[in-house]
Design an enzyme around this catalytic site. Sequence first.
Site, mmCIF file in Angstrom:
data_model
loop_
_atom_site.group_PDB
_atom_site.id
_atom_site.type_symbol
_atom_site.label_atom_id
_atom_site.label_comp_id
_atom_site.label_asym_id
_atom_site.label_seq_id
_atom_site.Cartn_x
_atom_site.Cartn_y
_atom_site.Cartn_z
ATOM 1 N N ALA A 74 0.847 -1.203 0.000
ATOM 2 C CA ALA A 74 0.000 0.000 0.000
ATOM 3 C C ALA A 74 0.878 1.247 0.000
ATOM 4 C CB ALA A 74 -0.903 0.013 1.232
ATOM 5 N N GLU A 107 -1.917 -12.631 -4.418
ATOM 6 C CA GLU A 107 -3.190 -12.509 -5.123
ATOM 7 C C GLU A 107 -3.468 -11.032 -5.344
ATOM 8 O OE1 GLU A 107 -3.490 -14.484 -2.168
ATOM 9 O OE2 GLU A 107 -3.594 -16.441 -3.170
ATOM 10 N N ASN A 112 -7.315 -4.717 -10.731
ATOM 11 C CA ASN A 112 -6.241 -3.849 -10.228
ATOM 12 C C ASN A 112 -5.036 -3.873 -11.181
ATOM 13 O OD1 ASN A 112 -4.493 -2.305 -8.761
ATOM 14 N ND2 ASN A 112 -4.778 -3.404 -6.830
ATOM 15 N N TYR A 119 3.802 -5.616 -10.371
ATOM 16 C CA TYR A 119 4.324 -6.966 -10.109
ATOM 17 C C TYR A 119 4.958 -7.568 -11.368
ATOM 18 C CZ TYR A 119 1.401 -6.429 -5.964
ATOM 19 O OH TYR A 119 0.817 -5.959 -4.802
HETATM 20 C C1 LIG Z 1 -0.305 -0.566 -6.381
HETATM 21 C C2 LIG Z 1 0.454 0.498 -5.588
HETATM 22 C C3 LIG Z 1 1.034 -0.143 -4.334
HETATM 23 C C4 LIG Z 1 1.594 1.029 -6.470
HETATM 24 O O1 LIG Z 1 2.387 1.913 -5.689
HETATM 25 P P1 LIG Z 1 3.231 3.106 -6.365
HETATM 26 O O2 LIG Z 1 4.169 3.629 -5.356
HETATM 27 O O3 LIG Z 1 2.317 4.069 -7.017
HETATM 28 O O4 LIG Z 1 4.012 2.293 -7.502
HETATM 29 P P2 LIG Z 1 5.349 2.765 -8.251
HETATM 30 O O5 LIG Z 1 5.389 4.264 -8.366
HETATM 31 O O6 LIG Z 1 6.507 2.092 -7.616
HETATM 32 O O7 LIG Z 1 5.088 2.166 -9.695
HETATM 33 C C5 LIG Z 1 5.929 1.195 -10.281
HETATM 34 C C6 LIG Z 1 5.347 0.817 -11.626
HETATM 35 O O8 LIG Z 1 4.095 0.147 -11.470
HETATM 36 C C7 LIG Z 1 3.195 0.553 -12.531
HETATM 37 N N1 LIG Z 1 2.112 1.365 -11.987
HETATM 38 C C8 LIG Z 1 1.948 1.779 -10.712
HETATM 39 N N2 LIG Z 1 0.801 2.487 -10.603
HETATM 40 C C9 LIG Z 1 0.243 2.525 -11.837
HETATM 41 C C10 LIG Z 1 -0.950 3.097 -12.371
HETATM 42 N N3 LIG Z 1 -1.803 3.796 -11.599
HETATM 43 N N4 LIG Z 1 -1.222 2.907 -13.669
HETATM 44 C C11 LIG Z 1 -0.381 2.221 -14.472
HETATM 45 N N5 LIG Z 1 0.773 1.639 -14.017
HETATM 46 C C12 LIG Z 1 1.071 1.792 -12.722
HETATM 47 C C13 LIG Z 1 4.037 1.399 -13.476
HETATM 48 O O9 LIG Z 1 4.635 0.524 -14.411
HETATM 49 C C14 LIG Z 1 5.053 1.999 -12.532
HETATM 50 O O10 LIG Z 1 6.238 2.403 -13.165
HETATM 51 P P3 LIG Z 1 6.317 3.881 -13.796
HETATM 52 O O11 LIG Z 1 5.723 4.851 -12.794
HETATM 53 O O12 LIG Z 1 7.781 4.075 -14.009
HETATM 54 O O13 LIG Z 1 5.504 3.821 -15.053
HETATM 55 C C15 LIG Z 1 -0.459 1.699 -5.229
HETATM 56 O O14 LIG Z 1 -1.137 2.134 -6.402
HETATM 57 C C16 LIG Z 1 -1.485 1.395 -4.165
HETATM 58 O O15 LIG Z 1 -1.217 1.524 -2.953
HETATM 59 N N6 LIG Z 1 -2.706 1.006 -4.579
HETATM 60 C C17 LIG Z 1 -3.791 0.692 -3.633
HETATM 61 C C18 LIG Z 1 -3.509 -0.557 -2.865
HETATM 62 C C19 LIG Z 1 -3.269 -1.744 -3.784
HETATM 63 O O16 LIG Z 1 -3.971 -1.935 -4.768
HETATM 64 N N7 LIG Z 1 -2.271 -2.562 -3.432
HETATM 65 C C20 LIG Z 1 -1.942 -3.773 -4.133
HETATM 66 C C21 LIG Z 1 -2.797 -4.879 -3.645
HETATM 67 S S1 LIG Z 1 -2.367 -6.435 -4.392
#
Ligand SMILES: CC(C)(COP(=O)(O)OP(=O)(O)OC[C@H]1O[C@@H](n2cnc3c(N)ncnc32)[C@H](O)[C@@H]1OP(=O)(O)O)[C@@H](O)C(=O)NCCC(=O)NCCS
Length: 149
Positions: A74, A107, A112, A119
């Site tokens: 998160a 999972e 999402n 991943y």
């Molecule tokens: C999923 C989550 C953890 C990603 O965290 P984040 O810090 O934004 O991710 P990062 O900045 O490290 O992103 C790494 C890569 O993932 C992909 N990515 C992350 N968010 C994205 C988005 N909204 N749309 C498209 N690609 C995305 C991209 O490839 C990104 O690389 P880039 O920014 O160079 O293009 C965050 O969106 C989150 O907390 N979501 C809600 C909770 C959740 O869904 N957790 C996962 C449960 S399985």
Amino acid sequence: MSQLIIRSAQEDDVQEMAGLDRVCFADPWSEESFAYELKLNQRAFYIAAEIEGRLVGYAGLWAILDEGHITNVAVAPEYRRKGIGRALVTSLMEVAEENGLTSFTLEVRESNLPAQKLYTELDFKPAGIRKGYYHDNGENAVIMWRGRE
Ligand SMILES: CC(C)(COP(=O)(O)OP(=O)(O)OC[C@H]1O[C@@H](n2cnc3c(N)ncnc32)[C@H](O)[C@@H]1OP(=O)(O)O)[C@@H](O)C(=O)NCCC(=O)NCCS
């Protein structure tokens, strides 16, 4: 961005972790669950992301034999797309590998796509579907694995 610190999560992160979960998930974990994870669960690993003393993200896993089952990742909405999620999962897997884990699974909701993209970039591959896995809306989960062909 102000300085980002990636570190092991500590017992006194529990409140902030639960607060972050409420913002990030439809089915958040309670403070009690996080307290159990950090204080008592010997097989759990949790990594925190901190900026200016504030917890802005966390990632965790459970060790089951030599497999790491990633429980949650998160990042606070206002800190997304800055590489924090990638840094958290990378650091989590490094710590786990130092402790003998060799493969990782998780999972993720079928809808999402941001998380699935993250991943996939970290070498996870889809390996099946768990139908109706999420209780809140009956959504399917995509099962992903890294390091087990
Ligand atoms: C999923 C989550 C953890 C990603 O965290 P984040 O810090 O934004 O991710 P990062 O900045 O490290 O992103 C790494 C890569 O993932 C992909 N990515 C992350 N968010 C994205 C988005 N909204 N749309 C498209 N690609 C995305 C991209 O490839 C990104 O690389 P880039 O920014 O160079 O293009 C965050 O969106 C989150 O907390 N979501 C809600 C909770 C959740 O869904 N957790 C996962 C449960 S399985």
